[in-house]
Design an enzyme around this catalytic site. Structure first.
Site, PDB file in Angstrom:
ATOM      1  N   ASP A   1      -7.190   4.834  -4.019  1.00  0.00           N
ATOM      2  CA  ASP A   1      -6.432   3.811  -3.293  1.00  0.00           C
ATOM      3  C   ASP A   1      -6.069   2.671  -4.227  1.00  0.00           C
ATOM      4  O   ASP A   1      -6.900   1.828  -4.543  1.00  0.00           O
ATOM      5  CB  ASP A   1      -7.255   3.297  -2.107  1.00  0.00           C
ATOM      6  CG  ASP A   1      -6.408   2.583  -1.069  1.00  0.00           C
ATOM      7  OD1 ASP A   1      -5.344   2.052  -1.452  1.00  0.00           O
ATOM      8  OD2 ASP A   1      -6.797   2.564   0.101  1.00  0.00           O
TER       9      ASP A   1
ATOM     10  N   CYS B   1       0.800  -1.232   0.000  1.00  0.00           N
ATOM     11  CA  CYS B   1       0.000   0.000   0.000  1.00  0.00           C
ATOM     12  C   CYS B   1       0.826   1.273   0.000  1.00  0.00           C
ATOM     13  O   CYS B   1       0.559   2.194  -0.775  1.00  0.00           O
ATOM     14  CB  CYS B   1      -0.989  -0.001   1.160  1.00  0.00           C
ATOM     15  SG  CYS B   1      -0.270   0.335   2.786  1.00  0.00           S
TER      16      CYS B   1
ATOM     17  N   HIS C   1      -1.879   1.536   6.850  1.00  0.00           N
ATOM     18  CA  HIS C   1      -2.349   1.842   5.505  1.00  0.00           C
ATOM     19  C   HIS C   1      -2.211   3.348   5.261  1.00  0.00           C
ATOM     20  O   HIS C   1      -2.309   4.141   6.211  1.00  0.00           O
ATOM     21  CB  HIS C   1      -3.799   1.402   5.336  1.00  0.00           C
ATOM     22  CG  HIS C   1      -4.288   1.423   3.929  1.00  0.00           C
ATOM     23  ND1 HIS C   1      -3.563   0.896   2.879  1.00  0.00           N
ATOM     24  CD2 HIS C   1      -5.427   1.930   3.375  1.00  0.00           C
ATOM     25  CE1 HIS C   1      -4.235   1.057   1.760  1.00  0.00           C
ATOM     26  NE2 HIS C   1      -5.364   1.671   2.029  1.00  0.00           N
TER      27      HIS C   1
END
Length: 285
Positions: free
Chosen positions: A125, A71, A109
């Site tokens: 995202d 991420c 994250h």
């Protein structure tokens, strides 16, 4: 932010031209192209390599190196590209599974929030392997992207929650809207990429949401989530190193040398056998 040559190389990597203006339509196009070109993967962690989040390291790995990442890497490089194209983008605090595991999951994250002049805000995202191909509006509701459903809702105190389609995984992540600096994520990134207890260290993972399905490789197990299938998914075991290499270099579009493939295949074999043993032990208990 990328310089002009880095932005040009990024756009070539994801296969699109630079938008004329930083519009919502352009954001959707960039978001989809990025996800299509670069899968979510933890292969450098499996190979024992450090994860670096500075701009030039991300560029060298994901753009020049033909790789993906997890991420922090995906959303880090996407943020640099969006900034260079004139978008108002913020790196924000995120916490995957905070709903079930608590506040200790904050910082695991780093989502992105993109703001437009009319006041609209969108969640971008590329760093959720079973996530959404289109950015989602940050307002409470359910949103369909392709055949999958995603939810966003306010949970109070300036915090929001995003849910992934439960047919794929019972996963949510929380996020806030305030700007954060990349350096604030360094400690958690190091922990997740080096701790023996980290799921990223324990299990080789490559994931990619396609237009009509989502592909997830964990060690030797390949799961394809597709609502059109009778059970909503198919599960198979990668047979050998040749099939493993073909999958990584083919469907997942990764550039890897033969020695890297062999090291990763050995890891996948070990992890697969360990999982079988754990499942058998649990079943017998």
């Amino acid at each position: 932010m990328f310089d002009s040559s880095q932005l040009a190389a990024y756009l070539k990597r994801v296969g699109i031209r630079a938008p004329r203006r930083p519009t919502l339509h352009a954001l959707r196009r960039i978001h989809r192209a990025h996800i299509d070109a670069m899968p979510y993967e933890n292969l450098d962690i499996q190979l024992g390599r450090p994860i670096r989040l500075d701009r030039d390291a991300l560029f060298a790995k994901l753009v020049e190196g033909g790789r993906g990442g997890y991420c922090y890497e995906h959303n880090g490089i996407l943020a640099h590209a969006l900034e260079a194209m004139g978008f108002d983008v913020r790196r924000v605090l995120g916490g995957v599974a905070r709903e079930t595991e608590g506040d200790g999951n904050w910082w695991n994250h780093m989502p992105l929030v993109v703001r437009f002049p009319n006041g609209d805000k969108y969640l971008a995202d590329a760093g959720i392997g079973t996530g959404f191909r289109d950015p989602l509006p940050i307002r409470s509701g359910s949103y369909r992207v392709g055949p999958f459903n995603f939810g966003i809702w306010s949970i109070g105190d300036g915090e929001w929650r995003c849910s992934i389609d439960p047919r794929v995984t019972n996963l949510t992540f929380d996020f806030t809207l305030d700007r954060r600096e990349v350096a604030e994520f360094d400690a958690k990134c190091t922990e997740l990429s080096t701790s023996p207890e980290s799921p990223f260290v324990k299990t080789l993972t490559v994931q990619n949401p396609g237009e009509t399905d989502i592909w997830v490789l964990r060690a030797r197990t390949l799961t394809v989530y597709d609502p059109k299938l009778p059970d909503g998914k198919s599960v198979s075991t990668v047979e050998d190193s040749a099939a493993f290499a073909a999958l990584l270099r083919g469907r997942f579009n990764l550039t890897l040398e033969d020695p890297e493939i062999q090291t990763l295949w050995t890891k996948a074999l070990e992890q697969h056998e360990r999982k079988l043993a754990e499942d058998a032990k649990a079943k017998a208990a």
